[in-house]
Scaffold this active site. Structure first.
Site, PDB file in Angstrom:
ATOM      1  N   LYS A  32     -49.455 -24.385  11.561  1.00  9.48           N
ATOM      2  CA  LYS A  32     -49.637 -25.677  10.907  1.00  9.48           C
ATOM      3  C   LYS A  32     -49.388 -26.846  11.861  1.00  9.48           C
ATOM      4  CE  LYS A  32     -50.263 -24.711   6.377  1.00  9.48           C
ATOM      5  NZ  LYS A  32     -51.263 -25.309   5.478  1.00  9.48           N
ATOM      6  N   ASP A  73     -45.386 -26.959   0.971  1.00 11.52           N
ATOM      7  CA  ASP A  73     -44.533 -25.805   0.705  1.00 11.52           C
ATOM      8  C   ASP A  73     -43.554 -25.587   1.847  1.00 11.52           C
ATOM      9  OD1 ASP A  73     -45.491 -24.626  -1.813  1.00 11.52           O
ATOM     10  OD2 ASP A  73     -47.380 -24.374  -0.751  1.00 11.52           O
TER      11      ASP A  73
END
Length: 404
Positions: free
Chosen positions: A79, A127
């Site tokens: 990410k 998340d």
């Protein structure tokens, strides 16, 4: 053990080329521009590309390639490539609009344009891993950051985001509720949302994030020479950003020789699986809580959907029990290869492969055999060290020490 499979009847034949409608979603130049930029950043280095030959033999396939994203920029996840790249692009565009460009990442990180960037705020829902990337990018490039997290995001992941000087706002409800809340607050306050989920009227930034993810594919192309390319790719998915990014870039690069793509999701949050069955995007509601926290999503990204609807031949779901077992499987070197550290979200693709390899009917359905060469992406390391230790019984450092 929960496992289910759906063959996508709407997928285009692998011989079909990556055509104009898909180029409008993700094109080659966008991927290449992201790679050129990110490869210039301080501390950039390609992540390891491993051949797990003993594990491949145990699974009854020819090769198993494992792309380990745990070392990525020290953020423990792929990410890092997406959110931070979108933050850079946002700030660079604002600086250029003020007539003060051209902008380089090095000069931006040095604080040359603090007088412009420090008044800007970026935000997102997360998340865990995406928020960490946005927060890291905001600190690196000198702007304010507010991150929204939902009720079940662990304290360890929240602390990892806060370590990059982001303000944390915890909400009740699930991931999708936090996405909508972040968008509404940002609209009211004039902040910019850096979300990896595209929806009507919001696609430019998610597209940049997906272009950033394409760095993983570019590295794989460079790491493959001398080895036959994969025949199958098992990719985990939440909203579908990484899976669509890898699917698109592989399709562009390998053309008619592209590998078969199998998308793997948690059984408790299988929005892509259900969308494939319905032939259109389906929104899931209710309890989507899963140990695969980064995949706990009920709404498909509008950019990811057309790529995966055309490019993914198969969709699978796996239960939390298999994900947990696969974290331990890697940590123990149970396939016979050296131990590896991967978190619960990061192993979903490999969990899907293990389930398929153990089921004769599923092997046949996926054309998975002794000549198959399979790629999986270990998309995260121990992003919450306390949870990892509870699952494995050892720390990531202890697992890595055993691999030496």
């Amino acid at each position: 053990m929960t496992v289910a499979h759906f063959h996508n009847p709407r997928a285009l034949a692998r011989a079909a080329l990556y055509a104009a409608p898909l180029q409008a979603v993700l094109d080659e130049e966008g991927f290449r521009a992201a790679y050129r930029e990110i490869a210039s950043w301080p501390d950039y280095a390609p992540t390891p590309f491993l051949a797990l030959d003993r594990t491949a033999s145990a699974l009854g396939i020819e090769r198993l390639f494992y792309k380990d994203e745990a070392p990525r920029f020290g953020l423990n996840s792929f990410k890092a490539l997406g959110g931070a790249y979108a933050v850079f692009r946002l700030l660079a565009d604002k600086i250029a609009a003020a007539g003060e460009g051209p902008v380089t990442a090095a000069a931006l990180a040095e604080g040359r344009w603090r007088h412009l960037t420090e008044s800007m705020t970026v935000t997102c829902a997360t998340d865990g891993n995406h928020g960490r990337s946005v927060a890291w990018g905001a600190r690196l490039f000198h702007c304010r950051c507010v991150i929204f997290i939902h009720a079940t995001v662990s304290e360890g992941r929240a602390a990892a985001i806060a370590a990059y000087d982001a303000e944390i706002v915890r909400l009740q409800g699930g991931y999708d509720e936090s996405v909508h809340r972040a968008a509404s607050v940002a609209a009211a306050k004039g902040w910019t949302v850096i979300s990896d989920t595209a929806y009507a009227g919001y696609s430019a930034i998610p597209r940049q994030i997906m272009q950033g993810y394409g760095v993983v594919a570019e590295e794989i192309f460079a790491q493959l020479p001398g080895q036959a390319p994969p025949t199958h790719v098992f990719l985990q998915a939440g909203v579908g950003g990484m899976a669509a990014s890898i699917s698109a870039r592989f399709w562009q690069h390998f053309a008619a020789a592209r590998p078969r793509l199998i998308v793997v999701e948690p059984d408790r949050a299988a929005c892509l699986y259900e969308s494939a069955r319905a032939g259109k995007p389906v929104v899931l509601t209710g309890d989507l809580d899963t140990v695969m926290a980064g995949l706990s999503c009920g709404e498909v990204s509008a950019l990811a959907w057309p790529v995966l609807a055309a490019g993914a031949e198969d969709f699978m779901i796996v239960g939390d029990d298999l994900a947990i077992d696969t974290v331990r499987f890697l940590a123990d070197g149970a396939g016979g290869d050296a131990p590896l550290v991967a978190g619960e979200t990061g192993v979903a693709g490999l969990a899907g492969l293990r389930a398929a390899a153990a089921d004769p009917d599923l092997r046949k359905a996926l054309a998975l055999g002794k000549a198959s060469r399979v790629l999986v992406i270990g998309s995260e390391g121990d992003t919450d060290p306390a949870i990892y230790r509870r699952i494995v019984g050892r720390s990531a450092a202890e697992v890595r020490a055993a691999a030496r």
